[in-house]
Motif scaffolding. Sequence first.
Motif, PDB file in Angstrom:
ATOM      1  N   THR A 180       0.830  -1.208   0.000  1.00  0.00           N
ATOM      2  CA  THR A 180       0.000   0.000   0.000  1.00  0.00           C
ATOM      3  C   THR A 180       0.864   1.258   0.000  1.00  0.00           C
ATOM      4  OG1 THR A 180      -1.806  -1.121   1.150  1.00  0.00           O
ATOM      5  CG2 THR A 180      -1.721   1.286   1.314  1.00  0.00           C
ATOM      6  N   HIS A 181       1.822   1.310   0.906  1.00  0.00           N
ATOM      7  CA  HIS A 181       2.639   2.513   1.047  1.00  0.00           C
ATOM      8  C   HIS A 181       3.697   2.613  -0.039  1.00  0.00           C
ATOM      9  CE1 HIS A 181       0.546   3.311   4.738  1.00  0.00           C
ATOM     10  NE2 HIS A 181       0.788   2.070   5.118  1.00  0.00           N
ATOM     11  N   LEU A 182       4.138   1.479  -0.548  1.00  0.00           N
ATOM     12  CA  LEU A 182       5.044   1.501  -1.699  1.00  0.00           C
ATOM     13  C   LEU A 182       4.348   2.164  -2.885  1.00  0.00           C
ATOM     14  CD1 LEU A 182       7.741   0.536  -3.073  1.00  0.00           C
ATOM     15  CD2 LEU A 182       6.445  -1.494  -3.760  1.00  0.00           C
ATOM     16  N   GLY A 183       3.087   1.783  -3.110  1.00  0.00           N
ATOM     17  CA  GLY A 183       2.335   2.386  -4.209  1.00  0.00           C
ATOM     18  C   GLY A 183       2.198   3.882  -4.060  1.00  0.00           C
ATOM     19  N   ALA A 184       1.884   4.349  -2.841  1.00  0.00           N
ATOM     20  CA  ALA A 184       1.775   5.793  -2.613  1.00  0.00           C
ATOM     21  C   ALA A 184       3.126   6.473  -2.827  1.00  0.00           C
ATOM     22  CB  ALA A 184       1.252   6.058  -1.205  1.00  0.00           C
ATOM     23  N   LEU A 213      10.023  -3.078  -7.437  1.00  0.00           N
ATOM     24  CA  LEU A 213       9.456  -4.378  -7.071  1.00  0.00           C
ATOM     25  C   LEU A 213      10.474  -5.499  -7.246  1.00  0.00           C
ATOM     26  CD1 LEU A 213       5.902  -3.961  -8.634  1.00  0.00           C
ATOM     27  CD2 LEU A 213       6.423  -4.168  -6.195  1.00  0.00           C
ATOM     28  N   GLU A 214      11.312  -5.386  -8.254  1.00  0.00           N
ATOM     29  CA  GLU A 214      12.354  -6.390  -8.462  1.00  0.00           C
ATOM     30  C   GLU A 214      13.384  -6.362  -7.334  1.00  0.00           C
ATOM     31  OE1 GLU A 214      14.134  -6.009 -12.294  1.00  0.00           O
ATOM     32  OE2 GLU A 214      12.258  -6.352 -13.392  1.00  0.00           O
ATOM     33  N   VAL A 215      13.736  -5.173  -6.887  1.00  0.00           N
ATOM     34  CA  VAL A 215      14.676  -5.069  -5.763  1.00  0.00           C
ATOM     35  C   VAL A 215      14.077  -5.699  -4.509  1.00  0.00           C
ATOM     36  CG1 VAL A 215      15.864  -3.465  -4.215  1.00  0.00           C
ATOM     37  CG2 VAL A 215      15.790  -3.003  -6.678  1.00  0.00           C
ATOM     38  N   LEU A 216      12.836  -5.360  -4.221  1.00  0.00           N
ATOM     39  CA  LEU A 216      12.191  -5.869  -3.016  1.00  0.00           C
ATOM     40  C   LEU A 216      12.015  -7.381  -3.062  1.00  0.00           C
ATOM     41  CD1 LEU A 216       9.427  -3.136  -2.557  1.00  0.00           C
ATOM     42  CD2 LEU A 216      11.513  -3.399  -1.211  1.00  0.00           C
ATOM     43  N   ALA A 217      11.773  -7.918  -4.243  1.00  0.00           N
ATOM     44  CA  ALA A 217      11.522  -9.356  -4.382  1.00  0.00           C
ATOM     45  C   ALA A 217      12.736 -10.199  -4.000  1.00  0.00           C
ATOM     46  CB  ALA A 217      11.078  -9.679  -5.803  1.00  0.00           C
ATOM     47  N   ALA A 231      14.183  -2.586   1.493  1.00  0.00           N
ATOM     48  CA  ALA A 231      13.279  -1.431   1.510  1.00  0.00           C
ATOM     49  C   ALA A 231      14.070  -0.127   1.539  1.00  0.00           C
ATOM     50  CB  ALA A 231      12.346  -1.513   2.715  1.00  0.00           C
ATOM     51  N   PHE A 232      15.119  -0.079   2.333  1.00  0.00           N
ATOM     52  CA  PHE A 232      15.943   1.129   2.386  1.00  0.00           C
ATOM     53  C   PHE A 232      16.727   1.324   1.092  1.00  0.00           C
ATOM     54  CE2 PHE A 232      14.801   1.309   6.776  1.00  0.00           C
ATOM     55  CZ  PHE A 232      14.961   2.650   7.117  1.00  0.00           C
ATOM     56  N   GLU A 233      17.054   0.242   0.410  1.00  0.00           N
ATOM     57  CA  GLU A 233      17.694   0.361  -0.905  1.00  0.00           C
ATOM     58  C   GLU A 233      16.755   1.043  -1.895  1.00  0.00           C
ATOM     59  OE1 GLU A 233      19.472  -2.544  -4.447  1.00  0.00           O
ATOM     60  OE2 GLU A 233      19.192  -3.351  -2.424  1.00  0.00           O
ATOM     61  N   VAL A 234      15.480   0.673  -1.862  1.00  0.00           N
ATOM     62  CA  VAL A 234      14.490   1.295  -2.742  1.00  0.00           C
ATOM     63  C   VAL A 234      14.298   2.763  -2.366  1.00  0.00           C
ATOM     64  CG1 VAL A 234      12.033   1.321  -3.335  1.00  0.00           C
ATOM     65  CG2 VAL A 234      13.302  -0.839  -3.336  1.00  0.00           C
ATOM     66  N   ARG A 235      14.204   3.056  -1.086  1.00  0.00           N
ATOM     67  CA  ARG A 235      14.049   4.449  -0.655  1.00  0.00           C
ATOM     68  C   ARG A 235      15.211   5.311  -1.132  1.00  0.00           C
ATOM     69  NH1 ARG A 235      11.439   6.251   4.296  1.00  0.00           N
ATOM     70  NH2 ARG A 235      13.479   7.197   4.703  1.00  0.00           N
ATOM     71  N   ALA A 236      16.423   4.750  -1.087  1.00  0.00           N
ATOM     72  CA  ALA A 236      17.607   5.513  -1.499  1.00  0.00           C
ATOM     73  C   ALA A 236      17.659   5.698  -3.008  1.00  0.00           C
ATOM     74  CB  ALA A 236      18.870   4.812  -1.015  1.00  0.00           C
ATOM     75  N   ALA A 237      17.218   4.690  -3.754  1.00  0.00           N
ATOM     76  CA  ALA A 237      17.268   4.768  -5.216  1.00  0.00           C
ATOM     77  C   ALA A 237      16.177   5.666  -5.782  1.00  0.00           C
ATOM     78  CB  ALA A 237      17.156   3.363  -5.814  1.00  0.00           C
TER      79      ALA A 237
END
Length: 384
Positions: free
Chosen positions: A199-203, A217-221, A235-241
Motif C-alpha cells: 500500500t505505502h510503496l504504491g503511494a 518491485l524487483e529489488v524488493l523481491a 526497503a531502504f535500498e528502494v528508498r535511497a534509489a
Amino acid sequence: MIELESLAAFEQHLARGASLANVILQGLDLTGHTRALLGADLMGTAFLGCQLEKEALEAVLARGAMVFPPFSGLPYSPYRGSLYTPEELYAGFDPARPESYADTPDARIYAHWSAQGGVHTPSLLHTLAQRLHDHSITDAMEELLAHQGRPRKVVAIMGGHSMRRGQPDYRSVAELARELARLGFFLVSGGGPGAMEATHLGAWFARRSEAELGAALEVLARAPSYKDRDWLSRAFEVRAAWPLKDEDVPFCASMGIPTWHYGHEPPNPFATHIAKYFANSVREEGLLTIAKGGVIYSPGSAGTIQEVFQDACQNHYNTVGVVSPMIFLGQEFWTRTRPVYPLLEQLARGQEYARYLLLTDSREHILQALVDFDRELEARERAR
C-alpha cells in the motif's frame, strides 16, 4: 484549546503576546523559560510531560495550572506531540548490517514493552504511560488528517502480513494504491509488511513511472518475506534509489498504523507518517474509523477477517457518522478460499451499506467506486 507541541511554537506564541491561559503544552523542555512562565497567566494551563525548573513548577501549580509529570526510564515519550517517521523509528539502522535493527528506537521500545510483560504487564505505571502515549498518537493523527483545514480523503487497504514481495497480489495492491494516491486519496494501512507495505510503496511511487515501480518491485523481491534477513535493507535500498523530493511529499504521503503488540513485524518504511500504538484494539478500531472514504480488503487471514467484521459493525450501526464502501479485491479468494463475502452480503441485506459492498478483480471498478463515493460525500457536504 491551543496546543503547543514544540519549543518554536511556544516561543512564537509568547512573541505574539498571546496568553498561556487554557493552553496545553506538550512534552516541552521549558528549563530556561522560567522567567516567562513566572509572568504569565496560567489559569487552566496544562503541562503534559514538560521539564520545569523548581521555581517554575511551584509557580505554575500555585497559579492553577495542571502538571502531568514526565516519566523517567522509558525509551519513548508518553506525551509526544507528533507521529513517528521512518527516520525516527529506524534511527541507527545500517542497511549493510541488518542486525543493526536491534539498536533502533523501534526495536528498543518493543524490547522494553516485552520485558515489562507485554499485554500482561503488572505495572500500573507502565500501562498508564502506554495509554498516555497512545492518546498522544491519536491526537497527532487527528491533526494530520485535518489537512489545511479540510479532512483528507482517507482510504484504507487491508491485507495479510504474509503476502510476499514478488507475488502478483503484492504488485496488484501496489499498483492500486499508486492510482488512488494519484487521484488524491490519502492511503492508510496497518503499517506492517505484506499487503500493508505494498500500500505505502504504491503511494511512494505515485509520481513515478510504471517502469520505476517495476524496478523497485524487483529489488524488493530479493527478500520476499519480513522474516528474511535483508527484508528491511531492501526497503531502504528502494528508498535511497527513488527518494521522495520535497515537492513529491504532498502527493505521496501516507500513514501506517502498526502496533508493538505485533512488534516482531517491523513497520514498513514507505509510510511517510507512522502512528504506532501499544494497544492493538485501539489501533484496529481507529484505523477503520478514520477510513471514511472506504476500505479495500486484499487477501489476508485472521487479522484481515477480523477487520472486515469490525468495519461491518461500524457500517451496520453507523457508529462513525458515515457508511462507507467495503471493497473486496479477489473474487475467488473472498468467495471460496475465505468465503467471507457471502456471509457479509447476507448480513447487509436491508441495510444502507449493502449498496456499498463490492466484490471484484478489477482495479478500474475499485477506482470508480471510490471516486463515485467521494463525489457523493462532497455533494452531501455542499447540501448542508
